[in-house]
Design a protein around this motif. Structure first.
Motif, PDB file in Angstrom:
ATOM      1  N   MET A 413      10.144  13.128   0.598  1.00  0.00           N
ATOM      2  CA  MET A 413       9.128  12.082   0.480  1.00  0.00           C
ATOM      3  C   MET A 413       8.887  11.730  -0.981  1.00  0.00           C
ATOM      4  N   LEU A 414       8.951  12.733  -1.851  1.00  0.00           N
ATOM      5  CA  LEU A 414       8.836  12.451  -3.285  1.00  0.00           C
ATOM      6  C   LEU A 414       9.983  11.566  -3.756  1.00  0.00           C
ATOM      7  N   VAL A 415      11.185  11.819  -3.245  1.00  0.00           N
ATOM      8  CA  VAL A 415      12.342  10.973  -3.558  1.00  0.00           C
ATOM      9  C   VAL A 415      12.066   9.537  -3.116  1.00  0.00           C
ATOM     10  N   ALA A 416      11.480   9.375  -1.924  1.00  0.00           N
ATOM     11  CA  ALA A 416      11.166   8.038  -1.420  1.00  0.00           C
ATOM     12  C   ALA A 416      10.154   7.335  -2.321  1.00  0.00           C
ATOM     13  N   ILE A 417       9.169   8.072  -2.843  1.00  0.00           N
ATOM     14  CA  ILE A 417       8.183   7.480  -3.747  1.00  0.00           C
ATOM     15  C   ILE A 417       8.846   7.022  -5.045  1.00  0.00           C
ATOM     16  N   VAL A 418       9.768   7.829  -5.550  1.00  0.00           N
ATOM     17  CA  VAL A 418      10.502   7.445  -6.771  1.00  0.00           C
ATOM     18  C   VAL A 418      11.286   6.157  -6.523  1.00  0.00           C
ATOM     19  N   LEU A 419      11.964   6.084  -5.394  1.00  0.00           N
ATOM     20  CA  LEU A 419      12.746   4.883  -5.068  1.00  0.00           C
ATOM     21  C   LEU A 419      11.839   3.668  -4.900  1.00  0.00           C
ATOM     22  N   LEU A 420      10.700   3.863  -4.247  1.00  0.00           N
ATOM     23  CA  LEU A 420       9.762   2.767  -4.037  1.00  0.00           C
ATOM     24  C   LEU A 420       9.204   2.262  -5.357  1.00  0.00           C
ATOM     25  N   THR A 421       8.949   3.182  -6.279  1.00  0.00           N
ATOM     26  CA  THR A 421       8.414   2.796  -7.596  1.00  0.00           C
ATOM     27  C   THR A 421       9.482   2.102  -8.438  1.00  0.00           C
ATOM     28  N   ALA A 422      10.702   2.607  -8.371  1.00  0.00           N
ATOM     29  CA  ALA A 422      11.790   2.024  -9.155  1.00  0.00           C
ATOM     30  C   ALA A 422      12.229   0.675  -8.608  1.00  0.00           C
ATOM     31  N   PHE A 423      12.132   0.514  -7.294  1.00  0.00           N
ATOM     32  CA  PHE A 423      12.569  -0.727  -6.649  1.00  0.00           C
ATOM     33  C   PHE A 423      11.455  -1.250  -5.736  1.00  0.00           C
ATOM     34  N   PRO A 424      10.434  -1.914  -6.305  1.00  0.00           N
ATOM     35  CA  PRO A 424       9.281  -2.384  -5.520  1.00  0.00           C
ATOM     36  C   PRO A 424       9.666  -3.323  -4.377  1.00  0.00           C
ATOM     37  N   GLU A 425      10.815  -3.998  -4.502  1.00  0.00           N
ATOM     38  CA  GLU A 425      11.225  -4.939  -3.464  1.00  0.00           C
ATOM     39  C   GLU A 425      11.526  -4.246  -2.139  1.00  0.00           C
ATOM     40  N   ILE A 426      11.680  -2.939  -2.157  1.00  0.00           N
ATOM     41  CA  ILE A 426      11.850  -2.210  -0.899  1.00  0.00           C
ATOM     42  C   ILE A 426      10.673  -2.501   0.022  1.00  0.00           C
ATOM     43  N   ALA A 427       9.483  -2.598  -0.561  1.00  0.00           N
ATOM     44  CA  ALA A 427       8.291  -2.907   0.230  1.00  0.00           C
ATOM     45  C   ALA A 427       7.951  -4.388   0.252  1.00  0.00           C
ATOM     46  N   LEU A 428       8.288  -5.104  -0.812  1.00  0.00           N
ATOM     47  CA  LEU A 428       7.796  -6.487  -0.957  1.00  0.00           C
ATOM     48  C   LEU A 428       8.764  -7.547  -0.452  1.00  0.00           C
ATOM     49  N   TRP A 429      10.016  -7.187  -0.214  1.00  0.00           N
ATOM     50  CA  TRP A 429      11.006  -8.206   0.168  1.00  0.00           C
ATOM     51  C   TRP A 429      10.696  -8.810   1.540  1.00  0.00           C
ATOM     52  N   LEU A 430      10.484  -7.983   2.547  1.00  0.00           N
ATOM     53  CA  LEU A 430      10.283  -8.501   3.909  1.00  0.00           C
ATOM     54  C   LEU A 430       9.004  -9.327   4.033  1.00  0.00           C
ATOM     55  N   PRO A 431       7.849  -8.898   3.463  1.00  0.00           N
ATOM     56  CA  PRO A 431       6.674  -9.769   3.517  1.00  0.00           C
ATOM     57  C   PRO A 431       6.908 -11.110   2.836  1.00  0.00           C
ATOM     58  N   GLY A 432       7.700 -11.090   1.743  1.00  0.00           N
ATOM     59  CA  GLY A 432       8.011 -12.338   1.055  1.00  0.00           C
ATOM     60  C   GLY A 432       8.834 -13.270   1.911  1.00  0.00           C
ATOM     61  N   VAL A 433       9.790 -12.716   2.640  1.00  0.00           N
ATOM     62  CA  VAL A 433      10.631 -13.526   3.522  1.00  0.00           C
ATOM     63  C   VAL A 433       9.833 -14.108   4.670  1.00  0.00           C
ATOM     64  N   LEU A 434       8.948 -13.301   5.254  1.00  0.00           N
ATOM     65  CA  LEU A 434       8.232 -13.720   6.452  1.00  0.00           C
ATOM     66  C   LEU A 434       7.038 -14.616   6.174  1.00  0.00           C
ATOM     67  N   TYR A 435       6.372 -14.402   5.035  1.00  0.00           N
ATOM     68  CA  TYR A 435       5.065 -15.063   4.847  1.00  0.00           C
ATOM     69  C   TYR A 435       4.970 -15.942   3.609  1.00  0.00           C
ATOM     70  N   ASP A 436       5.968 -15.956   2.718  1.00  0.00           N
ATOM     71  CA  ASP A 436       5.892 -16.797   1.504  1.00  0.00           C
ATOM     72  C   ASP A 436       6.641 -18.118   1.704  1.00  0.00           C
TER      73      ASP A 436
END
Length: 436
Positions: A413-436
């Motif tokens: 899970m710590l690895v996942a947090i590092v990846l999420l911090t390094a690559f914010p689009e992991i979380a932000l890409w899909l909301p951007g596609v669906l709602y922007d």
């Protein structure tokens, strides 16, 4: 410095009330009243007026209606045979993958989390089948129980998530965007867990019984048929949200109806199931909603005491880099996870943490996913790791042993947090596609 004195006093009062044995929502309200009266000398009548206004407005939030409905949907599924169907459905699909049935924990929790929103329900539902089946088949206990403990936390991250709704209401962030933001990180964490199991099984084949079972196309078709109820419910609930047909609250109502239809079609609908599921949903919903109402008053109290703004200005003065701030917050939330459940962590810390994150340039939707990931880690850390308690009740193993088994997945899970911090689009890409 007054803000830090007030913050310390407020935290001390909350801890003192909790130690005395009162419910958490009462501790939040009592501590808030005490600070307004003793620290600011506010008139009791005015305190009462503020409390009534804030708490009434919080209790009448339309978004709150999604919480009891999603919880009821999960309770209905929990009391059905869906967990056994998930195991039967996944077994032939993973039989040729290194690690074989160990993946049923990860994939089973991934599927069930998409209709539950609760870590305890996800862990208990999947675990009541897999703990017995994997033990009887001779799978390594440490990897079996550890993967279940870690994957059971998916109930917080994979939508529909109750904790996401709580965060969305408090942070005034679109719950639909949060649900979309949780999809890819949830699947990423699931893939990380399965990848670890594959690597472990390849390096140490003894963790898996020798001799792969024979597999026919009939087994695969039968497995897909067993997965049909859970996948149908996922498509109905999440599909209605992402296509814009329904709001999260409306999708929750649709999900309850779909769950009732599914248990009815499979011949499991009964008065007892309805009664037990309603009781379970009522108890959990009352706890969560009372916390949210009390948290609204706590946030207002912090505002009167100028705690969030003053603390934010002090930390900004330290000129911490965004990465250092996230590191500090990660350690802070891991510490809170030792003692508090996910909802309590969010309602008590968000009034301070969110302004800090926003001032450092983090998107509030991204921060919600980061926060939920850190809260997930608290589900598998003693002494108050709820997934550990669930597995202890299922297996009779000690909390310490289960926590030790879960330790590798904590690190993942710590690895996942590092990846999420390094690559914010992991979380932000899909909301951007669906709602922007």
């Amino acid at each position: 410095m007054d803000a830090f004195v007030y913050a310390s006093a407020l935290l001390g009062l909350i801890i003192a009330f909790l130690i005395s044995g009162v419910w958490i929502f009462i501790a939040l309200i009592a501590a808030s009243v005490a600070m307004l009266y003793f620290a600011l000398g506010m008139d009791p009548n005015r305190i009462g007026t503020i409390a009534y206004s804030i708490m009434y407005r919080a209790a009448n939030s339309w978004e709150l209606s999604a919480i009891p409905l999603f919880i009821w949907m999960g309770e209905i599924i929990f009391r059905s045979d869906i967990s056994e169907r998930i195991f039967r459905g996944l077994a032939p699909l993973v039989s040729r993958v290194p690690g074989r049935l160990l993946h049923s924990n990860v994939l089973g929790c991934t599927l069930f989390a998409a209709v539950s929103g609760s870590t305890a329900a996800t862990t208990a539902t999947v675990g009541k089948i897999t703990t017995t089946k994997l033990r009887e088949a001779g799978y390594n206990e440490a990897l079996s129980l550890g993967s279940l403990a870690g994957a059971g936390s998916f109930g917080l991250l994979i939508p529909p998530s109750i904790v996401m709704i709580v965060y969305g209401i408090m942070a005034e962030v679109s719950i639909s965007r949060l649900f979309a933001a949780g999809v890819i990180p949830g699947l990423m964490l699931s893939a990380i867990f399965s990848g670890f199991i594959i690597a472990y099984a390849l390096l140490k084949p003894s963790v898996v019984p020798q001799g792969a079972p024979r597999l026919t196309w009939r087994d695969i078709v039968r497995g897909l048929k067993d997965l049909l109820p859970i996948t149908t419910l996922m498509i109905v609930v999440l599909g209605s949200i992402y296509t814009g047909i329904a709001t999260p609250s409306e999708a929750a109502a649709i999900g309850v109806l779909a769950a009732l239809i599914i248990v009815g079609v499979t011949g499991q609908l009964s008065v007892k199931l309805l009664s037990d599921s309603l009781k379970g949903a009522l108890t959990t919903s009352a706890m969560i909603c009372s916390l949210l109402v009390a948290a609204a008053f706590l946030s207002t109290t912090m505002g009167y005491l100028h705690i969030p703004g003053d603390v934010a200005r002090v930390i900004q003065g330290l000129e911490l880099s965004p990465a250092m701030l996230i590191l500090i917050l990660t350690v802070f939330y891991i510490y809170l996870g030792l003692f508090l459940d996910g909802v309590s962590i969010i309602v008590t810390s968000l009034p301070i943490a969110l302004p800090l994150a926003i001032s450092a340039g983090f998107d509030p939707v991204w921060f919600g996913i980061f926060l939920i990931l850190t809260v997930e880690m608290g589900q598998i850390t003693p002494p108050v790791g709820f997934n550990l308690f669930v597995i202890q009740s299922l297996t009779g193993r000690s909390i310490g042993r289960v926590a030790l088994y879960a330790a590798p997945f904590f690190l993942l899970m710590l690895v996942a947090i590092v990846l999420l911090t390094a690559f914010p689009e992991i979380a932000l890409w899909l909301p951007g596609v669906l709602y922007d």
